[in-house]
Design a protein around this motif. Sequence first.
Motif, PDB file in Angstrom:
ATOM      1  N   ILE A 190      -0.419  -2.135  -6.709  1.00  0.00           N
ATOM      2  CA  ILE A 190       0.815  -1.683  -7.340  1.00  0.00           C
ATOM      3  C   ILE A 190       0.687  -0.189  -7.619  1.00  0.00           C
ATOM      4  CG2 ILE A 190       1.440  -3.939  -8.284  1.00  0.00           C
ATOM      5  CD1 ILE A 190       0.285  -3.012 -10.977  1.00  0.00           C
ATOM      6  N   LYS A 191       1.798   0.455  -7.869  1.00  0.00           N
ATOM      7  CA  LYS A 191       1.824   1.912  -8.020  1.00  0.00           C
ATOM      8  C   LYS A 191       0.931   2.409  -9.147  1.00  0.00           C
ATOM      9  CE  LYS A 191       6.590   1.840  -6.540  1.00  0.00           C
ATOM     10  NZ  LYS A 191       7.964   2.051  -6.984  1.00  0.00           N
ATOM     11  N   THR A 192       0.963   1.746 -10.291  1.00  0.00           N
ATOM     12  CA  THR A 192       0.148   2.207 -11.414  1.00  0.00           C
ATOM     13  C   THR A 192      -1.341   2.039 -11.131  1.00  0.00           C
ATOM     14  OG1 THR A 192       0.504   0.061 -12.473  1.00  0.00           O
ATOM     15  CG2 THR A 192       1.905   1.880 -13.197  1.00  0.00           C
ATOM     16  N   TYR A 198      -4.152   4.978 -10.935  1.00  0.00           N
ATOM     17  CA  TYR A 198      -5.421   4.880 -11.655  1.00  0.00           C
ATOM     18  C   TYR A 198      -6.599   5.184 -10.722  1.00  0.00           C
ATOM     19  CZ  TYR A 198      -9.271   2.843 -14.310  1.00  0.00           C
ATOM     20  OH  TYR A 198     -10.456   2.634 -14.966  1.00  0.00           O
ATOM     21  N   VAL A 199      -6.567   4.633  -9.525  1.00  0.00           N
ATOM     22  CA  VAL A 199      -7.631   4.885  -8.545  1.00  0.00           C
ATOM     23  C   VAL A 199      -7.701   6.367  -8.208  1.00  0.00           C
ATOM     24  CG1 VAL A 199      -8.330   4.464  -6.146  1.00  0.00           C
ATOM     25  CG2 VAL A 199      -7.613   2.553  -7.596  1.00  0.00           C
ATOM     26  N   VAL A 200      -6.556   6.992  -7.983  1.00  0.00           N
ATOM     27  CA  VAL A 200      -6.518   8.425  -7.677  1.00  0.00           C
ATOM     28  C   VAL A 200      -7.107   9.231  -8.830  1.00  0.00           C
ATOM     29  CG1 VAL A 200      -4.997  10.408  -7.251  1.00  0.00           C
ATOM     30  CG2 VAL A 200      -4.576   8.234  -6.089  1.00  0.00           C
ATOM     31  N   TYR A 242      -1.524  13.055 -13.252  1.00  0.00           N
ATOM     32  CA  TYR A 242      -1.226  11.631 -13.337  1.00  0.00           C
ATOM     33  C   TYR A 242       0.292  11.386 -13.283  1.00  0.00           C
ATOM     34  CZ  TYR A 242      -0.947   6.927 -15.364  1.00  0.00           C
ATOM     35  OH  TYR A 242      -0.658   5.606 -15.600  1.00  0.00           O
ATOM     36  N   MET A 243       1.017  12.110 -14.123  1.00  0.00           N
ATOM     37  CA  MET A 243       2.471  11.919 -14.185  1.00  0.00           C
ATOM     38  C   MET A 243       3.146  12.319 -12.872  1.00  0.00           C
ATOM     39  SD  MET A 243       2.913  10.394 -16.965  1.00  0.00           S
ATOM     40  CE  MET A 243       4.676  10.293 -16.844  1.00  0.00           C
ATOM     41  N   SER A 244       2.650  13.355 -12.219  1.00  0.00           N
ATOM     42  CA  SER A 244       3.273  13.779 -10.958  1.00  0.00           C
ATOM     43  C   SER A 244       3.078  12.722  -9.867  1.00  0.00           C
ATOM     44  CB  SER A 244       2.746  15.145 -10.513  1.00  0.00           C
ATOM     45  OG  SER A 244       1.380  15.078 -10.183  1.00  0.00           O
ATOM     46  N   ILE A 245       1.932  12.054  -9.855  1.00  0.00           N
ATOM     47  CA  ILE A 245       1.715  10.984  -8.881  1.00  0.00           C
ATOM     48  C   ILE A 245       2.654   9.816  -9.180  1.00  0.00           C
ATOM     49  CG2 ILE A 245       0.066   9.266  -8.030  1.00  0.00           C
ATOM     50  CD1 ILE A 245      -2.111  11.406  -8.605  1.00  0.00           C
ATOM     51  N   LEU A 296       5.649   8.322  -6.754  1.00  0.00           N
ATOM     52  CA  LEU A 296       5.683   6.922  -6.326  1.00  0.00           C
ATOM     53  C   LEU A 296       6.920   6.179  -6.829  1.00  0.00           C
ATOM     54  CD1 LEU A 296       1.916   5.969  -6.731  1.00  0.00           C
ATOM     55  CD2 LEU A 296       3.127   6.635  -4.638  1.00  0.00           C
ATOM     56  N   ASP A 297       7.532   6.670  -7.892  1.00  0.00           N
ATOM     57  CA  ASP A 297       8.743   6.049  -8.436  1.00  0.00           C
ATOM     58  C   ASP A 297      10.032   6.737  -7.999  1.00  0.00           C
ATOM     59  OD1 ASP A 297       7.509   3.970  -9.779  1.00  0.00           O
ATOM     60  OD2 ASP A 297       7.247   5.124 -11.625  1.00  0.00           O
ATOM     61  N   ASP A 298       9.925   7.796  -7.230  1.00  0.00           N
ATOM     62  CA  ASP A 298      11.099   8.555  -6.805  1.00  0.00           C
ATOM     63  C   ASP A 298      11.921   7.733  -5.807  1.00  0.00           C
ATOM     64  OD1 ASP A 298      12.960  10.327  -5.703  1.00  0.00           O
ATOM     65  OD2 ASP A 298      11.543  11.998  -5.657  1.00  0.00           O
ATOM     66  N   PRO A 299      13.178   7.429  -6.141  1.00  0.00           N
ATOM     67  CA  PRO A 299      14.011   6.626  -5.234  1.00  0.00           C
ATOM     68  C   PRO A 299      14.196   7.267  -3.857  1.00  0.00           C
ATOM     69  CG  PRO A 299      15.106   6.912  -7.366  1.00  0.00           C
ATOM     70  CD  PRO A 299      13.880   7.772  -7.373  1.00  0.00           C
ATOM     71  N   GLN A 300      14.155   8.591  -3.796  1.00  0.00           N
ATOM     72  CA  GLN A 300      14.310   9.276  -2.507  1.00  0.00           C
ATOM     73  C   GLN A 300      13.085   9.098  -1.609  1.00  0.00           C
ATOM     74  OE1 GLN A 300      15.247  13.316  -3.564  1.00  0.00           O
ATOM     75  NE2 GLN A 300      17.422  12.851  -3.826  1.00  0.00           N
ATOM     76  N   GLU A 301      11.958   8.686  -2.182  1.00  0.00           N
ATOM     77  CA  GLU A 301      10.725   8.493  -1.419  1.00  0.00           C
ATOM     78  C   GLU A 301      10.425   7.019  -1.183  1.00  0.00           C
ATOM     79  OE1 GLU A 301       9.383  11.126  -0.196  1.00  0.00           O
ATOM     80  OE2 GLU A 301      10.434  12.601  -1.411  1.00  0.00           O
ATOM     81  N   LYS A 302      11.394   6.148  -1.443  1.00  0.00           N
ATOM     82  CA  LYS A 302      11.178   4.703  -1.397  1.00  0.00           C
ATOM     83  C   LYS A 302      10.608   4.227  -0.069  1.00  0.00           C
ATOM     84  CE  LYS A 302      13.431   0.222  -2.056  1.00  0.00           C
ATOM     85  NZ  LYS A 302      12.349  -0.422  -1.388  1.00  0.00           N
ATOM     86  N   ASP A 303      11.131   4.683   1.045  1.00  0.00           N
ATOM     87  CA  ASP A 303      10.646   4.220   2.352  1.00  0.00           C
ATOM     88  C   ASP A 303       9.178   4.578   2.555  1.00  0.00           C
ATOM     89  OD1 ASP A 303      13.130   3.153   2.927  1.00  0.00           O
ATOM     90  OD2 ASP A 303      13.770   4.857   4.153  1.00  0.00           O
TER      91      ASP A 303
END
Length: 116
Positions: free
Chosen positions: A57-59, A63-65, A91-94, A98-105
């Motif tokens: 999952i994204k979070t 965390y791994v990053v 952390y917040m920028s990652i 990952l949550d940006d709707p424009q980057e969904k694909d």
Amino acid sequence: MYANYSYDPEDLWNGLLHSGLLVLVYKHIFMSPSSVDQEPKSTCSGNVCIHGMCSMIKTLLTYVVMQAHFALTLAQVFLCTDLVTNSEHFYMSILELLDDPQEKDEVDQLMTWWNQ
């Protein structure tokens, strides 16, 4: 953070968060430290099995990053607000990416890769 430690300035998603190092960090944390060796030695279940984790999952990826990032710094203690690397902003920028709707694909493709 990139596959083969290189990025394409024309396509920033090409290989982003596909680093072999990130895969090793994930395996070390969530499977077992010995899972990164050529000959695994662990006789106990890793965190993935213990906690019933069945997909990336994204979070968790974030965390791994962050763990990989911290391991590569000279810092002795993890601080969210360190003045050198500004870990909280990183952390917040990652997470925002990952949550940006424009980057969904692209994010969907990334998560599919991690879940293989």
